[in-house]
Motif scaffolding. Structure first.
Motif, PDB file in Angstrom:
ATOM      1  N   UNK A 244       0.807  -1.224   0.000  1.00  0.00           N
ATOM      2  CA  UNK A 244       0.000   0.000   0.000  1.00  0.00           C
ATOM      3  C   UNK A 244       0.841   1.275   0.000  1.00  0.00           C
ATOM      4  N   UNK A 245       2.148   1.122   0.013  1.00  0.00           N
ATOM      5  CA  UNK A 245       3.029   2.291  -0.141  1.00  0.00           C
ATOM      6  C   UNK A 245       3.238   2.506  -1.632  1.00  0.00           C
ATOM      7  N   UNK A 246       2.460   3.378  -2.214  1.00  0.00           N
ATOM      8  CA  UNK A 246       2.458   3.553  -3.666  1.00  0.00           C
ATOM      9  C   UNK A 246       3.410   4.656  -4.132  1.00  0.00           C
ATOM     10  N   UNK A 247       3.969   5.392  -3.191  1.00  0.00           N
ATOM     11  CA  UNK A 247       4.870   6.489  -3.559  1.00  0.00           C
ATOM     12  C   UNK A 247       6.307   5.984  -3.451  1.00  0.00           C
ATOM     13  N   UNK A 248       6.978   5.850  -4.568  1.00  0.00           N
ATOM     14  CA  UNK A 248       8.322   5.268  -4.614  1.00  0.00           C
ATOM     15  C   UNK A 248       9.313   5.965  -3.683  1.00  0.00           C
ATOM     16  N   UNK A 249       9.308   7.314  -3.600  1.00  0.00           N
ATOM     17  CA  UNK A 249      10.263   7.973  -2.698  1.00  0.00           C
ATOM     18  C   UNK A 249      10.099   7.566  -1.228  1.00  0.00           C
ATOM     19  N   UNK A 251       9.379   4.502  -0.114  1.00  0.00           N
ATOM     20  CA  UNK A 251      10.143   3.266   0.035  1.00  0.00           C
ATOM     21  C   UNK A 251      11.644   3.549   0.003  1.00  0.00           C
ATOM     22  N   UNK A 252      12.036   4.462  -0.854  1.00  0.00           N
ATOM     23  CA  UNK A 252      13.455   4.831  -0.928  1.00  0.00           C
ATOM     24  C   UNK A 252      13.924   5.401   0.404  1.00  0.00           C
ATOM     25  N   UNK A 253      13.089   6.261   1.022  1.00  0.00           N
ATOM     26  CA  UNK A 253      13.440   6.878   2.302  1.00  0.00           C
ATOM     27  C   UNK A 253      13.544   5.818   3.405  1.00  0.00           C
ATOM     28  N   UNK A 254      12.663   4.815   3.377  1.00  0.00           N
ATOM     29  CA  UNK A 254      12.714   3.740   4.378  1.00  0.00           C
ATOM     30  C   UNK A 254      13.998   2.938   4.220  1.00  0.00           C
ATOM     31  N   UNK A 255      14.362   2.649   2.964  1.00  0.00           N
ATOM     32  CA  UNK A 255      15.617   1.910   2.729  1.00  0.00           C
ATOM     33  C   UNK A 255      16.809   2.729   3.206  1.00  0.00           C
ATOM     34  N   UNK A 256      16.796   4.022   2.946  1.00  0.00           N
ATOM     35  CA  UNK A 256      17.894   4.893   3.369  1.00  0.00           C
ATOM     36  C   UNK A 256      17.987   4.915   4.890  1.00  0.00           C
ATOM     37  N   UNK A 257      16.855   5.047   5.540  1.00  0.00           N
ATOM     38  CA  UNK A 257      16.838   5.037   7.009  1.00  0.00           C
ATOM     39  C   UNK A 257      17.441   3.739   7.545  1.00  0.00           C
ATOM     40  N   UNK A 258      17.042   2.627   6.938  1.00  0.00           N
ATOM     41  CA  UNK A 258      17.544   1.343   7.412  1.00  0.00           C
ATOM     42  C   UNK A 258      19.048   1.221   7.164  1.00  0.00           C
ATOM     43  N   UNK A 259      19.512   1.715   6.057  1.00  0.00           N
ATOM     44  CA  UNK A 259      20.940   1.649   5.767  1.00  0.00           C
ATOM     45  C   UNK A 259      21.740   2.511   6.741  1.00  0.00           C
ATOM     46  N   UNK A 260      21.175   3.654   7.131  1.00  0.00           N
ATOM     47  CA  UNK A 260      21.882   4.571   8.026  1.00  0.00           C
ATOM     48  C   UNK A 260      21.764   4.159   9.494  1.00  0.00           C
ATOM     49  N   UNK A 261      20.591   3.676   9.878  1.00  0.00           N
ATOM     50  CA  UNK A 261      20.326   3.471  11.305  1.00  0.00           C
ATOM     51  C   UNK A 261      19.981   2.027  11.681  1.00  0.00           C
ATOM     52  N   UNK A 262      19.952   1.132  10.689  1.00  0.00           N
ATOM     53  CA  UNK A 262      19.574  -0.240  10.959  1.00  0.00           C
ATOM     54  C   UNK A 262      20.466  -0.928  11.987  1.00  0.00           C
ATOM     55  N   UNK A 263      21.766  -0.728  11.888  1.00  0.00           N
ATOM     56  CA  UNK A 263      22.695  -1.351  12.839  1.00  0.00           C
ATOM     57  C   UNK A 263      22.482  -0.808  14.245  1.00  0.00           C
ATOM     58  N   UNK A 264      22.213   0.476  14.338  1.00  0.00           N
ATOM     59  CA  UNK A 264      21.955   1.082  15.644  1.00  0.00           C
ATOM     60  C   UNK A 264      20.645   0.548  16.227  1.00  0.00           C
TER      61      UNK A 264
END
Length: 292
Positions: A244-249, A251-264
């Protein structure tokens, strides 16, 4: 009243002698034909193997020490094939039996095909992530709530099913790793027009793994979910949410967040101060990032 039952328990690195003793006691009091079959699925814990090996000497019990880990679906299919009686009861090895009428409730039920009895959550320290997660979702485990979405809220920890039905509709053995083999079975049963009864006959979930183990198990489950995402669409809330997330940016922002803060986030979840909000963010980010 039903008159025969095979109680089937796949074991992995866990001592289940207490569970088997309680089940034998309850079934024995009913005067029915029964067996308890325990199969090790590649257990590596020598203490667990030593303890569980005693089951082989007990009346009505069969103990199968298998060295190779074949996965959650395959080991349950194997147990069904080894069973002898008309009704099967699948239980996870780390479950407890909170009621002294647990077996009796199933044998006296009007279930015609398959039923799920649910589970209740015990107590633990608030620092345990699995406990906090299960407690927060405990309201969804009642028979009334499960029956609203009968094919989604269906878990291998406590399944009562006719043997011939289980052999006709086995677990899909592509599900080798942790997670969702039960949900996929629910989908197959729905397609076949077979109803799942939801009963208030719970097992007890009182044994909570450490945070790091639970996070690793969650990650494994998310990888399984992603692998079978097309086939599980409509049967899982996380897939529905992401679809239901139809706006591509976004999903991109979620991936970026996970890449930056996922380890933390993971470090916090494995600590003594885990947060369910962080856990949900981590699960979402981990799942969406699997596509990249």
């Amino acid at each position: 009243m039903k008159h025969e039952i095979s109680i089937l328990i796949p074991a992995y690195n866990h001592v289940c002698t207490g569970l088997v003793e309680e089940l034998c006691k309850q079934a024995g009091l009913l005067g029915i034909d029964f067996e308890v079959v325990v199969a090790e699925d590649g257990t590596t814990d020598e203490e667990a193997l030593k303890a569980n090996a005693r089951i082989a000497q007990w009346p009505h019990c069969t103990y199968l020490p298998r060295k190779q880990n074949v996965g959650r679906a395959c080991i349950r299919n194997f147990l069904a094939q080894q069973s002898r009686f008309e009704w099967l009861l699948f239980l996870d090895c780390d479950m407890s039996i909170p009621s002294d009428k647990f077996v009796k409730n199933y044998m006296e039920s009007d279930v015609s095909d398959i039923a799920y009895g649910g589970y209740i959550v015990g107590t633990c320290e608030a620092s345990n992530l699995r406990y906090r997660y299960e407690k927060a979702n405990a309201h969804m485990h009642t028979a009334e709530q499960r029956a609203k979405r009968p094919f989604m809220h269906f878990h291998t920890c406590n399944i009562f099913v006719r043997r011939d039905l289980m052999l006709k509709y086995p677990f899909d053995e592509r599900f080798h790793h942790y997670g969702y083999e039960d949900v996929f079975l629910g989908k197959q049963l729905q397609k076949a027009g077979i109803a799942i009864s939801h009963l208030d006959n719970p097992t007890g979930f009182f044994d909570f793994e450490e945070n790091i183990a639970f996070v690793s198990k969650t990650e494994e489950g998310l990888r399984t979910l992603y692998q079978f995402r097309s086939e599980l669409r409509g049967y899982n809330g996380l897939i529905t949410f992401v679809d239901n997330i139809h706006i591509a940016p976004v999903k991109w922002a979620i991936r970026l967040w996970h890449r930056l803060f996922g380890k933390l986030e993971r470090k916090l979840l494995c600590s003594r101060h885990p947060s369910l909000t962080v856990f949900n963010l981590y699960r979402l980010g981990y799942f969406i990032s699997l596509g990249r």
